[in-house]
Every structure is written in structure tokens, then in C-alpha cells.
Design a protein around this motif. Structure first.
Motif, PDB file in Angstrom:
ATOM      1  N   SER A  72       0.831  -1.207   0.000  1.00 25.48           N
ATOM      2  CA  SER A  72       0.000   0.000   0.000  1.00 25.48           C
ATOM      3  C   SER A  72       0.868   1.261   0.000  1.00 25.48           C
ATOM      4  O   SER A  72       0.393   2.334  -0.321  1.00 25.48           O
ATOM      5  N   CYS A  73       2.136   1.134   0.345  1.00 27.77           N
ATOM      6  CA  CYS A  73       2.990   2.310   0.466  1.00 27.77           C
ATOM      7  C   CYS A  73       3.709   2.573  -0.849  1.00 27.77           C
ATOM      8  O   CYS A  73       4.478   1.739  -1.327  1.00 27.77           O
ATOM      9  N   LEU A  75       6.118   4.446  -1.433  1.00 22.46           N
ATOM     10  CA  LEU A  75       7.572   4.532  -1.274  1.00 22.46           C
ATOM     11  C   LEU A  75       8.213   3.146  -1.254  1.00 22.46           C
ATOM     12  O   LEU A  75       9.319   2.956  -1.748  1.00 22.46           O
ATOM     13  N   PRO A  87       5.830  -0.134   5.672  1.00 25.68           N
ATOM     14  CA  PRO A  87       5.393   0.796   6.722  1.00 25.68           C
ATOM     15  C   PRO A  87       5.605   0.268   8.142  1.00 25.68           C
ATOM     16  O   PRO A  87       6.173   0.969   8.989  1.00 25.68           O
ATOM     17  N   LYS A  90       9.245   0.422   9.020  1.00 29.76           N
ATOM     18  CA  LYS A  90       9.749   1.781   9.197  1.00 29.76           C
ATOM     19  C   LYS A  90       9.403   2.327  10.575  1.00 29.76           C
ATOM     20  O   LYS A  90      10.213   2.964  11.230  1.00 29.76           O
ATOM     21  N   THR A 122       5.428  10.134   3.858  1.00 27.30           N
ATOM     22  CA  THR A 122       4.864  11.470   3.638  1.00 27.30           C
ATOM     23  C   THR A 122       3.605  11.673   4.480  1.00 27.30           C
ATOM     24  O   THR A 122       2.840  12.603   4.249  1.00 27.30           O
ATOM     25  N   CYS A 123       3.381  10.790   5.436  1.00 21.83           N
ATOM     26  CA  CYS A 123       2.176  10.863   6.283  1.00 21.83           C
ATOM     27  C   CYS A 123       0.912  10.910   5.417  1.00 21.83           C
ATOM     28  O   CYS A 123      -0.018  11.648   5.716  1.00 21.83           O
ATOM     29  N   CYS A 124       0.922  10.130   4.338  1.00 21.25           N
ATOM     30  CA  CYS A 124      -0.216  10.171   3.416  1.00 21.25           C
ATOM     31  C   CYS A 124      -1.372   9.325   3.920  1.00 21.25           C
ATOM     32  O   CYS A 124      -2.470   9.370   3.367  1.00 21.25           O
ATOM     33  N   ASN A 125      -1.126   8.507   4.944  1.00 24.65           N
ATOM     34  CA  ASN A 125      -2.166   7.693   5.579  1.00 24.65           C
ATOM     35  C   ASN A 125      -2.771   6.626   4.678  1.00 24.65           C
ATOM     36  O   ASN A 125      -3.856   6.120   4.950  1.00 24.65           O
ATOM     37  N   ARG A 126      -2.097   6.300   3.602  1.00 25.24           N
ATOM     38  CA  ARG A 126      -2.679   5.293   2.725  1.00 25.24           C
ATOM     39  C   ARG A 126      -2.586   3.905   3.366  1.00 25.24           C
ATOM     40  O   ARG A 126      -3.535   3.125   3.335  1.00 25.24           O
ATOM     41  N   CYS A 127      -1.444   3.602   3.977  1.00 27.63           N
ATOM     42  CA  CYS A 127      -1.252   2.271   4.548  1.00 27.63           C
ATOM     43  C   CYS A 127      -2.299   1.957   5.616  1.00 27.63           C
ATOM     44  O   CYS A 127      -2.683   0.805   5.783  1.00 27.63           O
ATOM     45  N   THR A 137      -0.016   3.905  10.122  1.00 25.90           N
ATOM     46  CA  THR A 137       1.400   4.227  10.313  1.00 25.90           C
ATOM     47  C   THR A 137       1.676   5.712  10.088  1.00 25.90           C
ATOM     48  O   THR A 137       2.537   6.296  10.747  1.00 25.90           O
TER      49      THR A 137
HETATM   50  S1  SF4 Z   1       1.696   7.009   5.485  1.00 25.61           S
HETATM   51 FE1  SF4 Z   1       2.063   4.853   5.070  1.00 25.61          FE
HETATM   52  S2  SF4 Z   1       1.734   4.642   2.877  1.00 25.61           S
HETATM   53 FE2  SF4 Z   1       2.000   6.820   3.274  1.00 25.61          FE
HETATM   54  S3  SF4 Z   1       4.168   7.163   2.978  1.00 25.61           S
HETATM   55 FE3  SF4 Z   1       3.881   6.766   5.151  1.00 25.61          FE
HETATM   56  S4  SF4 Z   1       4.258   4.596   5.377  1.00 25.61           S
HETATM   57 FE4  SF4 Z   1       3.919   4.960   3.194  1.00 25.61          FE
END
Ligand code: SF4
Ligand code: SF4
Ligand code: SF4
Lengths: 462, 225
Positions: A72-73, A75, A87, A90, A122-127, A137
Motif C-alpha cells: 500500500s505504500c 515509497l 510501513p 519503518k 509522507t504521512c499520506c495515511n494510505r497504509c 502508520t
Molecule cells: S503514510 Fe504509510 S503509505 Fe504513506 S508514505 Fe507513510 S508509510 Fe507509506
């Protein structure tokens, strides 16, 4: 050396201090000094004790180590599926370790954690949407950033960014006077084309209180005038505030929670002073997250809401188009393949996927709008979120992160990308510079101005 | 021995598990903090409950979320294991006879063929999931000895139960070992990662509330889990 002159644990609060840090170009001395910065283990441990509540503790504990969050991440994907970019890994190898070792970590560990916190998330919250246990995460990384900031392990640009908010209540050195002057000056520039155009300052009880991103004042002032044009065209009763006009928060990216509170309280102060019906923020994702979604909590508002109803620009625009306050000339609609960047910060974090699509229906001729895949709340971060765009030392990693968006855009075949978010806009601009895929990108305001039917009250006199 | 395991030790194991988890559950919710978590739990109970219920419900359905759908093999093994791990201990005929004798109350029971199938399914899926841990780099990097230990205590009751069931070696010995392993598992639940059997609901509810209240729920957007 426990603390350096450039790199230390003290936040910067005044214009002089900001300038001092800026004088160290690219933070060369800052990062040198960081290598010698002491870790205050006791402070770290006691902060965790006080601020790490069951949600985060439980998340760290019950993570099943199942790896379902890996794919899902973006990166993780874009870095050749490096297991170190999973994630869960990390966060466990950084925050998890700090907690496990009760804050007794080394300087080298903290610098590594800084890289993970700002260049690997990037704190995108997708994971968080893909974890069976509901472990987000991205939220934990936000928390980790706060711990790192407190210890002085924060990228140079973000230390400055947070300091700007402390010194100017803006992400850049834009003073209240600069803001009002720039807005008025831009409106004057446009007045010949749009008679009657004004910028109402500090009007009480207006229907709309408009807030901006300080970047607009400094780097793209046309955006201010364009907002004025569109409000004027829609016949809105609107105002700006001479104080409390800046909606963004680099402090949020930096993890400087005290500065976040100062910043957002300045905007809420303006709301309380001017008592508008509602606030409309500019086309910016993180600004919306800061002022509307997270801000109420920093300011200690138990209902989790700003003092007056606050909406994102896309919500206002969708409403103005739907209600006919703004009318589009069908001939002028976009007639080329076009795609839309969903900003994590107001789509995944605030559910605004419908508003942007309503706008697309109005401004794109049928058949030309192509969705990215995945999209809406499953869309990927532009690659520059969470402060990533602005951090010089991590430029290489950021450029790599842009590949996801590049490929998503290429797959649509669109040559035009609409990005109603400053940060996404910047990232897409950078990705075109970096990879030259032959695309253009735009905010919504200039597009709408080009295609709207200018109402009679705005037509220049013959 | 058998008497001890089915007598006092049984009650201890059940008591520790239930009380331990109740305590953890209550502490979980008391330990939430609206300001630090940035979720206005109290201010919007209806939106919160709706979001929580949806978040739990969606994830309990096999392939009910995008997360489950993106990894179908993992999902199949996951549900294979978990369905069995819940159904067999609760609904096995032998367990219910025992329960009946203890508290004069029993649940519906599984037919013998289904019970065998589910037990093998649990062991098979468990083995697959352990293998997955060893093979996939993205899972291997996360794996600690603790994870193997948890698998060990989770699978031991199944393996010993099956050995006893097929009457290999001394039935009495394997039966006692099976009971002991099962009771150990109950005791381990509140103190180890096994706590997820209850805390899964807590954590899912919490994130569901977050989305239901702050991150779109009150904007009328149902999170597309
Ligand atoms: S919030 Fe989750 S999906 Fe988004 S960059 Fe961070 S670890 Fe990856
Ligand atoms: S998906 Fe969730 S439980 Fe699984 S490893 Fe990632 S964070 Fe942990
Ligand atoms: S910059 Fe845009 S896409 Fe990237 S994290 Fe922020 S909102 Fe998401």
C-alpha cells in the motif's frame, strides 16, 4: 557539544533567529552540528510517558507483522520493494525502538530516524486503509516527528518553516501588511478587466472569510486576484482578514505542535473577530488538514471543529457551479485528455472526493476526463507530501518518490493535470522538470476564469 | 493430572483470560485521548459508532475490503486459520460435553467430519502463514522470535488435539497435553500479541471512529475500506 548554535533543541521564534538559520545556506553547518547533538533520553522517555496513549501503544503492540501494509505504500513500491520501506518496519524500527529502549538511543539512531520520518514517509495515511488491525502508520510517523523535533533532529527547512509560523504566523516571511498590500495591489492590476473588483478587508459578518497559503502572496500572487475575480463573479459577500489569514502549517510537517497551535489560533482568532458565516480556504491540501481537520485539536476545541464552518476551495467551487452562481461556457470547456490529482489531505483525510468530480463534470467536455488509477481515497501521494518537497538533503529520495505519480499520469495519457493543492502542484511541476513527460498542470482558479461566462456586472464598460 | 487440568487450572485459565481481556479492553478505551488522538470521540457519538461498526464489519468479511482483495492468497489463508481457530474451540463436540459437565451449558456443536476438516484447515493455513513469513522478504523483515513463539502457542492445541483425536500413542497423555496447551493459550491471550483477539475490535473501532468523525464520515463520505 550538547547543542549547536544552528542545530539545537530550541525552537526559533523571532525574525532575527529565522534569518540567522537561513544564513546557513542549505543547512550545511546545521547538519554538521546535528552530528554532535546530545539526545536527552530522559526528556524523550517522559514525553512518551505523557503523550503516547493507548491508541499508539496498542498499535505498536498488536501489529501482527503480517506485511499487508507493504504494497500500500508508494515509497515501498517505488524503491524496488525494499523491505526496509515496509510501513510497519519503518515505524517499528524507529518509534518502536525508541519506546522499547525507553529513549536511550544514540545520536546516529536519531539522525537515521529523522531520515525515515521525513524521507520514507509522507504521512499520506494510505497504509492505514490496508491494515487489518486498523494501524495507521502515517499517524504514528506524525507522532515520531514530534519527538524528533523536540530533540532538535528535524530537517533544516522545516525547522525554519516552523520558526516562520512562530515569527510571522505564516509559512514564509510574509507579514500581515505584506499580505494585505499584495492582495490589494493584485486586485488593482485586474481591475481594468473586471470593473468593480475589490478586496474587502476585515469586514464583519461576511458570508465568506477567505484564507490563503502564504506561498501565494510570495510566489504566485495572481492566485489572490483570481480568487477575488471568482468571488466577485459569483456575487459573494466575502472578506479577508488583515490578521489570521494564513491557513497552512509547515509546523505540522515539522512536528512542532506548539507552533501548530499558535498558527491555527491566529486563524480562529480572525473567525471569532469577524464572525463570518463560513471560512473558505484556498486550493491547498495540507492547509485544509491543518486548519480544518487537525487544527481544532491543537487549539483544544472539544467538538473537533473550527469556530465557524470551514470548507476547502473545491467545496465552494463545486457549490458555486452547481447552484449556477458561476456559469461555464460549454464551448470553452476542456477538450483534451485531462486528469485530476486527488490530494491525500482532503480526499483521504476529509472525504472530499465528490466535490472535485462535480467540478470536473462542469469544466471538462464529456469524454475527456480520465481518472488516475487508483483514485479517490486510494490515490497515491503526489510524492512530495508531508514536507518532502521542500527538504534539500532528501531531494534525491523525493525525486524518486515522484515516479509513482509520473507513471500514474502517464498511464492516463492526459497532457493536463489539475491539482487543486499547492503541494501536489509543486510536486507535479518538479516531476515535469525532472522527468520531462510533456505535461501541463494547473490549479482550478485560472481554468475557471478562462471558461466562465462573465456576468454582466463584471463586463468592462464600453 | 487430568483432574487438575480440567479442574482448578481450567478455571484459572478461563478467569485470567476473561478478566485480563476485560481489563485491557476497558483500559484501551479509557486511555484514548481525544486531543492527543485528534478524534472528538465524545462530541459525535453517532458518527463515531457508525464509523466503528463499519470498520469492524467490513474487515470481518473475507474479501470485504480492498486490503483483503489485493492479497487473495493471504486472505484465504488468514480466514481459513481464523475461522477454524474460533469455531473449533467453541463448537467442538468434545469441548461442549466438557462445558456441559462444568457449567451445565453447551453451545451448538460441529459434526465430526467438519470438526476434523476445520482442525486440519487451521494447521494447514497456520503452516502456510508461517512459510509465508519465511519466504516473503517484506514479511521476513518484520518477523521476530516472538512471532514464532505466538504461532507455537496458537497451533499447539490443534496439533496435540489432532494427535489425540487419531489416537496416536497414549491417548491420555496427548489429551492432557492438549488441554494444557489450550489453557496456556488462554492465559497468554491478555499478556501477549495474542491480545489481538480482543484488541482487534478495539483498534478497528478506533480507526473507524476517526474516519467516521473527522476524516470524512461527517462529510457524508463512507470510507471505501
Ligand atoms: S503514510 Fe504509510 S503509505 Fe504513506 S508514505 Fe507513510 S508509510 Fe507509506
Ligand atoms: S498490515 Fe498492519 S498488522 Fe500487518 S504488518 Fe502492517 S501495520 Fe502490522
Ligand atoms: S502533497 Fe498532495 S498528494 Fe502529496 S501528501 Fe500532500 S496532499 Fe497528498
Amino acid at each position: 557539544m550538547p547543542e549547536g548554535t544552528y542545530c539545537n533543541k530550541k525552537p526559533i521564534n523571532t525574525p532575527e533567529e529565522v534569518n540567522f538559520l537561513l544564513s546557513d545556506s542549505s543547512g550545511t553547518k546545521y547538519y554538521e552540528e546535528m552530528k554532535l547533538l546530545d539526545v536527552d533520553s530522559q526528556l524523550l522517555a517522559s514525553t512518551i510517558q505523557k503523550t503516547m496513549k493507548t491508541r499508539l501503544k496498542t498499535w505498536l503492540e498488536i501489529c501482527a507483522h503480517c506485511g499487508m501494509c507493504a504494497d500500500s505504500c508508494f515509497l515501498y513500491q517505488v524503491n524496488g520493494k525494499d523491505p526496509k520501506q515496509v510501513p510497519a518496519y519503518k515505524i517499528q524500527s524507529t518509534l518502536g525502538e525508541i519506546v522499547k529502549r525507553k529513549g536511550k538511543v544514540t545520536n546516529a539512531f536519531m539522525r537515521h530516524a529523522m531520515e525515515v520520518a521525513w524521507a520514507q514517509c509522507t504521512c499520506c495515511n494510505r497504509c492505514g486503509m490496508y491494515c487489518p488491525h486498523g494501524i495507521d502508520t502515517g499517524i504514528m510517523f506524525g507522532y515520531l516527528r514530534g519527538l524528533l523535533y523536540q530533540q532538535g533532529f528535524v530537517p533544516w527547512e522545516l525547522k525554519i518553516g516552523a520558526g516562520m509560523h512562530r515569527a510571522y504566523r505564516a509559512q514564509m516571511d510574509v507579514t500581515d501588511a505584506d499580505f494585505v498590500e499584495t492582495f490589494e495591489w493584485m486586485v488593482e492590476e485586474y481591475e481594468d478587466d473586471y470593473p468593480g473588483l475589490t478586496v474587502p478587508v476585515d469586514v464583519e459578518d461576511a458570508d465568506i472569510f477567505y484564507t490563503v497559503n502564504a506561498r501565494e502572496v510570495k510566489h504566485y500572487p495572481e492566485d489572490l486576484a483570481e480568487a477575488a475575480v471568482l468571488f466577485h463573479a459569483a456575487g459573494e459577500n466575502w472578506t479577508i482578514a488583515s490578521k489570521g489569514w494564513e491557513q497552512t502549517s509547515l509546523a505540522m510537517f515539522a512536528g512542532d505542535w506548539a507552533a501548530c497551535k499558535m498558527q491555527v489560533e491566529s486563524v480562529y482568532g480572525a473567525m471569532e473577530r469577524l464572525k463570518p458565516k463560513r471560512m473558505v480556504g484556498t486550493e491547498c491540501g495540507h492547509a485544509h488538514r491543518a486548519t480544518v481537520i487537525e487544527g481544532p485539536y491543537w487549539a483544544g476545541r472539544p467538538d473537533g471543529r473550527p469556530p465557524v464552518e470551514s470548507i476547502h476551495y473545491v467545496e465552494w467551487l463545486a457549490e458555486a457551479l452547481e447552484s449556477g452562481k458561476l456559469k461555464i461556457d460549454p464551448e470553452k470547456r476542456i477538450q483534451e485528455p485531462v486528469t485530476l490529482q486527488d490530494s491525500c489531505n482532503y480526499i483521504r483525510n476529509h472525504g472530499l472526493k465528490k466535490a472535485t468530480r462535480t467540478i470536473m463534470q462542469h469544466i471538462v467536455a464529456p469524454g475527456y476526463f480520465i481518472e488516475m488509477s487508483p483514485n479517490k481515497e486510494h490515490n497515491y501521494c503526489c510524492g512530495g507530501g508531508g514536507g518532502f518537497n521542500g527538504i534539500g538533503v532528501f531531494r534525491k529520495q523525493r525525486n524518486r518518490a515522484l515516479l509513482t505519480k509520473r507513471d500514474q499520469i502517464l498511464a492516463t495519457g492526459a497532457k493536463l493535470v489539475i491539482a487543486p493543492c499547492h503541494n501536489c502542484w509543486d510536486a507535479i511541476r518538479d516531476l515535469e522538470e525532472e522527468y520531462e513527460i510533456g505535461i501541463r498542470w494547473s490549479f482550478l482558479k485560472p481554468l475557471i476564469i478562462k471558461m466562465m461566462i462573465v456576468p454582466d456586472h463584471m463586463k468592462p464598460e464600453e | 493430572m487430568h483432574e487438575f487440568l480440567t479442574g482448578i487450572f481450567f478455571w484459572i485459565a478461563v478467569g485470567v483470560c476473561i478478566i485480563g481481556m476485560a481489563v485491557r479492553f476497558v483500559r484501551y478505551f479509557l486511555g484514548l485521548n481525544w486531543q492527543l488522538d485528534r478524534v472528538a470521540y465524545r462530541a459525535h457519538p453517532a458518527a463515531g459508532i457508525k464509523g466503528a461498526a463499519r470498520s469492524i464489519y467490513k474487515w470481518l468479511i473475507p474479501f470485504g475490503t480492498r486490503g483483503w482483495r489485493t492479497q487473495p492468497v493471504m486472505t484465504a489463508a488468514f480466514f481459513g486459520f481464523h475461522v477454524s481457530a474460533v469455531a473449533v474451540p467453541l463448537f467442538l463436540a468434545g469441548h461442549n460435553l466438557f462445558l456441559e459437565s462444568k457449567i451445565g451449558f453447551s453451545l451448538i456443536t460441529l459434526g465430526p467430519a467438519l470438526a476434523d476438516f476445520l482442525s486440519w484447515l487451521a494447521v494447514g493455513c497456520g503452516a502456510f502463514l508461517i512459510l509465508r513469513r519465511l519466504v516473503l522478504p517484506e514479511v521476513r523483515i518484520l518477523t521476530t522470535w516472538n512471532d514464532y513463539f505466538i504461532w507455537f502457542i496458537a497451533l499447539a492445541p490443534f496439533v496435540t488435539g489432532l494427535v489425540a483425536r487419531y489416537q496416536m500413542g497414549s491417548y491420555g497423555f496427548w489429551l492432557n497435553l492438549h488441554i494444557f496447551c489450550g489453557e496456556l493459550l488462554l492465559i497468554a491471550i491478555p499478556f501477549t500479541k495474542m491480545s489481538h483477539v480482543f484488541l482487534f475490535f478495539a483498534s478497528r473501532a478506533q480507526l473507524g471512529m476517526d474516519f467516521g468523525i473527522k476524516r470524512g464520515g461527517m462529510k457524508g463520505t463512507k470510507m471505501a475500506w
